[in-house]
Each structure stands twice: as C-alpha cells, then as structure tokens.
Design an enzyme around this catalytic site. Structure first.
Site: not given
Ligand code: SF4
Length: 397
Positions: A101, A122, A129, A133, A136, A379
């Site tokens: 994205e 962005c 990832c 987190c 996310c 995101c």
């Molecule tokens: S916010 Fe999302 S993209 Fe960023 S480090 Fe944490 S899990 Fe990964």
C-alpha cells in the site's frame, strides 16, 4: 555487480535500485560514454518512463544492453480508494504478486475534490511486518519479505504517473468549445511535474528492519538526479529499533525521525508493542537522545490514542518528561479502527483532554485530524482486506 532483488535470485535487478555512481561505473565498464547516464536518469525520474523503447535519445544498442542487464518493473495498480478529503490509497501488485500500500495525503484538506497544493506520500518498506503491534493491520498476517530499493522508489513514481494520467485525462475533458458548444481542441499532455512534496516512511513494515534497502531508496529519492526530494522533507518512522536509530544518527543525511511510541510507560507500551520487550523505553530513549544530539533535529513522538489502552492521564507525566528530555514534539493520532481488532478510538472530548494535559506540561503537541478515515486508511488495512477477499490468492500467486 548484480544486485539481487529481495524476492528472487533469478531476476535481474530493477535499474531504479542503482545510484548515479553505480550506473556510471557500469557504463564505464561497458565502454559507454558516461554522459548517457544523466539521459537515462532523466527518463527514469523526470519522465518516469516504464519502457526502454521510450528512451529515444539513447542508441538502440545501449537500450538493448540495458534491457539485458536490468529490469524496469512498473507496479500494477490493483485497487485505489479515494477519500472525501481527497486522500488516495493505492494497492499495488508486485512481480511476485505480493501486495503493498501507498497513501497520498493532501496537506490541506482539498475542497470539493479540487487539487490540494501540497502532498505527502506514505510509503511501505516491507510486505507485511514481523513486529506485531497489537493495533496494526500490517502485522496481522506476519512478515513476508523486505521491499527492494526500487520497490520503495517505484511507489513514488507510480503515484506520480497516476497523477499525471489523471491530469491529462481532465485536460482532454476540458477541451475548448466553439459556438456550437462542441469540443474543438485537445490540450497537449501536461509536462511532468513533481507531485510529492513530503515523504513519510510510515506505511506497511518496520523501515529500520530493512535498513540497507530503505536507506538506498531514500538516497535515490533525495538525490537531485533522482527523486529530488529534500532530506528534510523525508521522515523515517520506527517502532523503536534502538541500535538502528543509533546507526541512522551516524549517517550523513538529515532525514527527520519519528518514533511510534504509543505508550509512555513500559507497562502500557509493552501491552500493545511487543518490540518494547526487546528495546524498553530506557534503551529507546537513550538511542533517541543520541540521535538528537548528533543531528540537532527535533524528533516526533507519534502517539496513537486508543480508548482505554493508552489514553489515560497516567501517561501524561512520563510522556511529557520523555518529550522534554528529547526536545521532541508529540503527534497525537486518534486510532483508525481495523476490522477484526477490538481497539476503539477515544471520544473527541477524551482526545482533547489528553492534548490539553500535555500542553499544560509545556510540551509541543498536535492532535491530528483524521485523514482518509472512510477508505481503510490505517496502515495495512486495504491490503489485508483485499488478500482476504482473494482468499489468499494474492499471497500465493
Ligand atoms: S505499527 Fe504495524 S507496520 Fe509499524 S512496526 Fe508495528 S506492526 Fe509493523
């Protein structure tokens, strides 16, 4: 030297993964005049060509050699979502069918669909990832691979090509009329203009976990012969990889640094960001202090406000102490809910109370107004939704 793309050892590297110096060395080794290199770069970064045959001022034999030695891989646009505030979200399919994205954000909310005068882009740096987190969407299906430098650079070029084609289409529609009211003249295509004024490396992925590729892409995007974006217009964001923050501090380039903080005590941060177990706040803060001292630049602490998780006033004092110690400003971002995750955005009153309490502690803070909330702007959300709709087909080709 053959640079291997991140996803395959058999495909030649995209030419946009190479710097001016690397291309000059290659041309010299081939016995080609080096004045051809700026001509090539003009095609790539000013005209944003995606086809060797378009490069008509390069001799045919050189074009054939370039085609043999490098690839030139434009992205496929799978999906685009436009928000009422003219934020645009793009979902691209890469050569290995991975999806990434990119989000184009108008600096000032553009009214009634008119163009905004300034744009921030962005970009993503990884497919998925590994950092997980809890709030996310990008980490929900784990990490797949790092993006190569050209795949980061191409996000900027592809959005600029899209914008140019949109502008050309609207200019054609605006052809002048004679007395009969019929269009009589078509305007020539718009000259290439740069659309992106600011770049934020905050999309899918942890940029500092793909350090070498990200830094190379940013060097290419920053170079006058490349993307031409000033280093101070480029912001790198990290979830807090302390050793890489120190490494970045020792780089000569003056990029801006943003820390995805989202919690001001180890307990709160650790609840939502597993990376805090590896690099607790004391270690992160020391690395940021090192960066700040080396660069003399203000750091931004990004703080997504999540109802009942990190929006309590108990976070104010430690957050203010950290911000003051680092001479950082705090950017409060109301959480954008993600389908399938339990987290919620605090009420507006609670958001404002949090901001006021921080300001009372003499901290520079802003509360970001939502952009693109109607288009899966958080995101990784559009990718996740599309992959799930495709039933995993995108992941497996
Ligand atoms: S916010 Fe999302 S993209 Fe960023 S480090 Fe944490 S899990 Fe990964």
């Amino acid at each position: 030297m053959r640079l291997t793309p991140a996803y395959s050892g058999s495909v030649s590297a995209d030419v946009r993964s190479f710097t001016l110096e690397e291309l000059q060395a290659r041309f010299e080794a081939w016995g080609e005049p080096v004045y051809r290199v700026p001509q090539l770069l003009d095609w790539l970064y000013v005209r944003r060509a995606t086809d060797w045959d378009a490069m008509t001022n390069l001799p045919g034999a050189l074009r054939a050699r370039l085609r043999d030695e490098f690839s030139l891989r434009p992205f496929d646009l799978v999906r685009r979502q436009g928000s009422r505030d003219t934020t645009q979200k793009f979902l691209w399919r890469l050569q290995d069918h991975s999806l990434v994205e990119t989000v184009l954000i108008p600096a000032n909310p553009a009214l009634c669909g008119d163009d905004s005068d300034r744009h921030t882009l962005c970009v993503s740096t990884q497919v998925g990832c590994a950092y997980g987190c809890k709030f996310c969407a990008s980490g929900l299906d784990g990490w797949k691979r790092n993006l190569s430098p050209d795949e980061i650079v191409e996000q900027v070029l592809a959005v600029e090509r899209w914008s140019r084609s949109e502008r050309s289409a609207s200019r054609v529609d605006e052809g002048t009329s004679d007395d009969t009211g019929l269009a009589t003249r078509r305007l020539p295509p718009a000259p290439p203009q740069r659309l992106v004024d600011n770049l934020v490396v905050m999309g899918m992925g942890e940029p500092l976990a793909n350090y070498d590729h990200v830094l190379k892409a940013l060097k290419i995007l920053n170079a006058p012969w490349g993307g031409g974006l000033g280093a101070r217009k480029i912001t790198l964001s990290t979830s807090g990889l302390a050793p890489q923050i120190r490494r970045l501090a020792d780089e000569p380039l003056q990029f801006r640094l943003a820390i995805s903080l989202h919690g001001a005590t180890d307990e709160t941060r650790g609840r939502i960001m597993p990376v805090n177990r590896k690099y607790p706040l004391a270690e992160l803060s020391a690395a940021c202090g090192y960066y700040q001292a080396k660069k003399g630049r203000m750091i931004t602490l990004e703080y997504i406000l999540i109802a009942g998780v990190n929006d309590g006033l108990d976070q104010i004092k430690p957050l203010a102490a950290l911000a003051r110690r680092l001479h950082a400003k705090v950017n409060l971002i109301p959480y954008n809910p993600v389908e399938g995750l339990p987290w919620k955005r605090p009420e507006e009153k609670a958001q404002e109370n949090f901001l006021a309490a921080l300001e009372k502690q003499r901290v520079t803070a802003t509360l970001r107004h939502e952009k693109g909330g109607d288009i899966d702007a958080a995101c990784g959300q559009l990718r996740l939704k599309t992959e799930r709709e495709l039933g995993g087909a995108a992941r497996h080709g």
